[in-house]
Design an enzyme around this catalytic site. Sequence first.
Site, PDB file in Angstrom:
ATOM      1  N   TRP A   1       0.865  -1.182   0.000  1.00  0.00           N
ATOM      2  CA  TRP A   1       0.000   0.000   0.000  1.00  0.00           C
ATOM      3  C   TRP A   1       0.899   1.229   0.000  1.00  0.00           C
ATOM      4  CZ3 TRP A   1      -0.159   3.921   3.772  1.00  0.00           C
ATOM      5  CH2 TRP A   1      -1.044   4.979   3.425  1.00  0.00           C
TER       6      TRP A   1
ATOM      7  N   GLU B   1      -3.214  -2.974  -2.285  1.00  0.00           N
ATOM      8  CA  GLU B   1      -4.367  -2.364  -1.614  1.00  0.00           C
ATOM      9  C   GLU B   1      -4.698  -1.028  -2.276  1.00  0.00           C
ATOM     10  OE1 GLU B   1      -3.530  -1.387   2.490  1.00  0.00           O
ATOM     11  OE2 GLU B   1      -5.620  -0.913   2.941  1.00  0.00           O
TER      12      GLU B   1
ATOM     13  N   LYS C   1      -7.051   2.641  -2.633  1.00  0.00           N
ATOM     14  CA  LYS C   1      -7.555   3.658  -1.711  1.00  0.00           C
ATOM     15  C   LYS C   1      -8.259   4.757  -2.488  1.00  0.00           C
ATOM     16  CE  LYS C   1      -6.271   6.230   2.375  1.00  0.00           C
ATOM     17  NZ  LYS C   1      -5.405   6.280   3.536  1.00  0.00           N
TER      18      LYS C   1
ATOM     19  N   ASP D   1      -9.638  -2.720   1.627  1.00  0.00           N
ATOM     20  CA  ASP D   1      -9.771  -2.181   2.984  1.00  0.00           C
ATOM     21  C   ASP D   1     -11.125  -1.484   3.001  1.00  0.00           C
ATOM     22  OD1 ASP D   1      -9.740  -0.031   4.969  1.00  0.00           O
ATOM     23  OD2 ASP D   1      -7.609  -0.454   5.263  1.00  0.00           O
TER      24      ASP D   1
ATOM     25  N   HIS E   1     -11.658   2.279   2.445  1.00  0.00           N
ATOM     26  CA  HIS E   1     -11.055   2.911   1.271  1.00  0.00           C
ATOM     27  C   HIS E   1     -11.985   3.126   0.099  1.00  0.00           C
ATOM     28  CE1 HIS E   1      -6.625   1.940   2.523  1.00  0.00           C
ATOM     29  NE2 HIS E   1      -7.335   2.505   3.476  1.00  0.00           N
TER      30      HIS E   1
ATOM     31  N   HIS F   1      -8.607  -5.844   4.554  1.00  0.00           N
ATOM     32  CA  HIS F   1      -8.280  -5.084   5.750  1.00  0.00           C
ATOM     33  C   HIS F   1      -9.612  -4.720   6.374  1.00  0.00           C
ATOM     34  CE1 HIS F   1      -3.912  -3.462   5.265  1.00  0.00           C
ATOM     35  NE2 HIS F   1      -3.971  -4.755   5.516  1.00  0.00           N
TER      36      HIS F   1
ATOM     37  N   ASP G   1     -11.733   7.457   5.884  1.00  0.00           N
ATOM     38  CA  ASP G   1     -10.893   6.330   6.305  1.00  0.00           C
ATOM     39  C   ASP G   1     -10.335   6.602   7.701  1.00  0.00           C
ATOM     40  OD1 ASP G   1      -9.351   3.976   6.008  1.00  0.00           O
ATOM     41  OD2 ASP G   1      -7.626   5.151   5.351  1.00  0.00           O
TER      42      ASP G   1
ATOM     43  N   ASP H   1     -10.263   4.780  10.411  1.00  0.00           N
ATOM     44  CA  ASP H   1      -9.627   3.675  11.133  1.00  0.00           C
ATOM     45  C   ASP H   1     -10.048   3.582  12.592  1.00  0.00           C
ATOM     46  OD1 ASP H   1      -7.827   2.056   9.331  1.00  0.00           O
ATOM     47  OD2 ASP H   1      -7.189   4.079   8.808  1.00  0.00           O
TER      48      ASP H   1
ATOM     49  N   ASP I   1      -7.193  -3.742  10.505  1.00  0.00           N
ATOM     50  CA  ASP I   1      -6.373  -2.556  10.219  1.00  0.00           C
ATOM     51  C   ASP I   1      -7.078  -1.309  10.749  1.00  0.00           C
ATOM     52  OD1 ASP I   1      -4.697  -0.624   9.296  1.00  0.00           O
ATOM     53  OD2 ASP I   1      -5.354  -0.729   7.206  1.00  0.00           O
TER      54      ASP I   1
HETATM   55  C1  RNT Z   1      -3.845   3.083   4.900  1.00  0.00           C
HETATM   56  C2  RNT Z   1      -3.979   1.631   4.629  1.00  0.00           C
HETATM   57  C3  RNT Z   1      -2.868   0.776   5.139  1.00  0.00           C
HETATM   58  C4  RNT Z   1      -2.378   1.147   6.511  1.00  0.00           C
HETATM   59  C5  RNT Z   1      -1.395   0.174   7.119  1.00  0.00           C
HETATM   60  C6  RNT Z   1      -0.727   0.743   8.318  1.00  0.00           C
HETATM   61  O1  RNT Z   1      -4.942   3.804   4.541  1.00  0.00           O
HETATM   62  O2  RNT Z   1      -5.204   1.183   5.130  1.00  0.00           O
HETATM   63  O3  RNT Z   1      -3.254  -0.540   5.068  1.00  0.00           O
HETATM   64  O4  RNT Z   1      -3.435   1.338   7.388  1.00  0.00           O
HETATM   65  O5  RNT Z   1      -0.523  -0.250   6.174  1.00  0.00           O
HETATM   66 ZN    ZN Z   2      -5.525  -0.923   5.079  1.00  0.00          ZN
END
Ligand code: RNT
Ligand code: ZN
Length: 418
Positions: A183, A224, A226, A259, A262, A286, A294, A296, A326
Site C-alpha cells: 500500500w 491495496e 484507496k 480495505d 477505502h 483489511h 478512512d 480507522d 487494520d
Molecule cells: C492506509 C492503509 C494501510 C495502513 C497500514 C498501516 O490507509 O489502510 O493498510 O493502514 O498499512
Molecule cells: Zn488498510
Amino acid sequence: MNTRYESAKQIYASFGVDTDAAIAKLKSIPVSLHCWQGDDVKGFDTDPTKPLTGGIQTTGNYPGRARTPEELMADMDKVLSLCPGAKKINVHASYAVFEDGEWADRDKLEPKHFKKWVEFAKARGMGLDFNPTFFSHPKANGLTLSHPDPEIRNFWIEHGKACIRISKYFAEETGIPCVMNIWTGDGFKDIPADRMGPRMRYKESIEAILSEPFDFNMVKPCVESKVFGIGVEAYTVGSAEFALSIAAMNKDKCLPLMDNGHYHPTEVVSDKIPALLCFFPEIALHITRPIRWDSDHVVLFDDETKEMAKEIVRTGSIDRVYMALDYFDASINRISAWTVGFRSWQKALLMALCTPNEMLAKLQDEENFTELMVMQEDAKLLPFEDVWAKYCEECGVASGAEWFAEVKKYEKEVLSLR
Ligand code: RNT
Ligand code: ZN
C-alpha cells in the site's frame, strides 16, 4: 451455561444450523492481528516524534503507547490472551528490531531484522503477515513507487523486493503462508496535470517488486487500493480500478486487497467480496471501521462488519479470503481497542457461521421474497450469545466484558508506568 448452550443448539438446529460445527470451524480460521494499533503506527526505524505520513493519521494521546519491541510484544500478548480464535501477527517493515545499535534503511532490510518477530510468532504457533512501509520516511514525500525520479523509485522498489525476501523467511520459518501487502499513499493534494504517468510508473514498480522470485503458495503479495488520504485529496495513484487491474493482470503472483475504509461512504465491501470471488481464486481484506472517511476506528460488531463476514461464509470462501484487522485508535486504551476489534470480527464470523444461509438462499432462488424478509428478520434474534459464550469457554477466554478487568489491571501495573 451448558444448558443455555444446549437449548440454543436445538433452536439453531431447527433452522438447519449446526452450532458445534460452526464453533469448530471458527477455531480454524486465522485472523491477522496488526501490530500497529499498539504504538500509533510509529514503528521502530524512525524518530517517534516525527509525524505519521502517507495520508493516514492517528488521533488521540491516551497514555501508555508501546515504545519498544518488548513493550509492543508484551501488549500483544495481553491482547492475544483476551481473544478467542486462531491468530496471525501482521508486521510492518517499520517494525524491524535492530540489535546492538545497528540500523538499516528500508531498502537494506534483511530477514535478520525480523528474527524477534519470528521467535514471537513461532513460540505461539502463529503465522506472520508482512507489509512494506512506503510512508513515514524522508524519501516518502508525496510519491514513492510512482515518483518521477528513478532514484527515489528504485529505493522503494528495492524496499519492496527486500520485503518479499523477508516474507519468504516468515513463511519458511513458520510453515504458514505470508500475506505481503503493498500500500502506498502516493497521490496529490490538488488537481494533477498528469494522472496516467504516475500510474504507469506505479505499475512498473509493482511489477519490478514482483520479479523478485518467490513461491506463490507461500508468499501472497497483495495490492491495496484507496480512494483518498489526508493531504492527498485530489488524486490517488493506487485507485480501486488500478489495484484491481494490476492484480487481475498478475493473477499468478498477486492478489487484490480491499480495505473497507477505502471507498466512497455509500459503497460497501460486503458487496465487493462476492464480486471479486467470481474472478480471483484468493483475495485479502483489511477490516476496519470508517466514520465518514478512512478514520480507522476500532472494528465493532456492527451491520457492515456482520455483512462482510456473512459474504465470506455463505459463499463458501473462508479458505480463499485472507483477513487482517487494520485500525489505530490512540484516544482510548490501546489494548482494549485491539481486543474489542478482534473480538468483534470473531463475533461476526461466528454469527455468519450460525446463519441459516442455505435456507435463506433457497427462498431467494424460489423468488419467495416475502418469506425471505420474514426469516432474515427472525434469524437476527436467534440465541447467538449462548453460542458465543460456548465458543469463548472452549477457547479459554471470557465471553462477556469480564476481560476488561484484566485490561484495567494491566493499565495500572504496566501502561501507566510508561
Ligand atoms: C492506509 C492503509 C494501510 C495502513 C497500514 C498501516 O490507509 O489502510 O493498510 O493502514 O498499512
Ligand atoms: Zn488498510
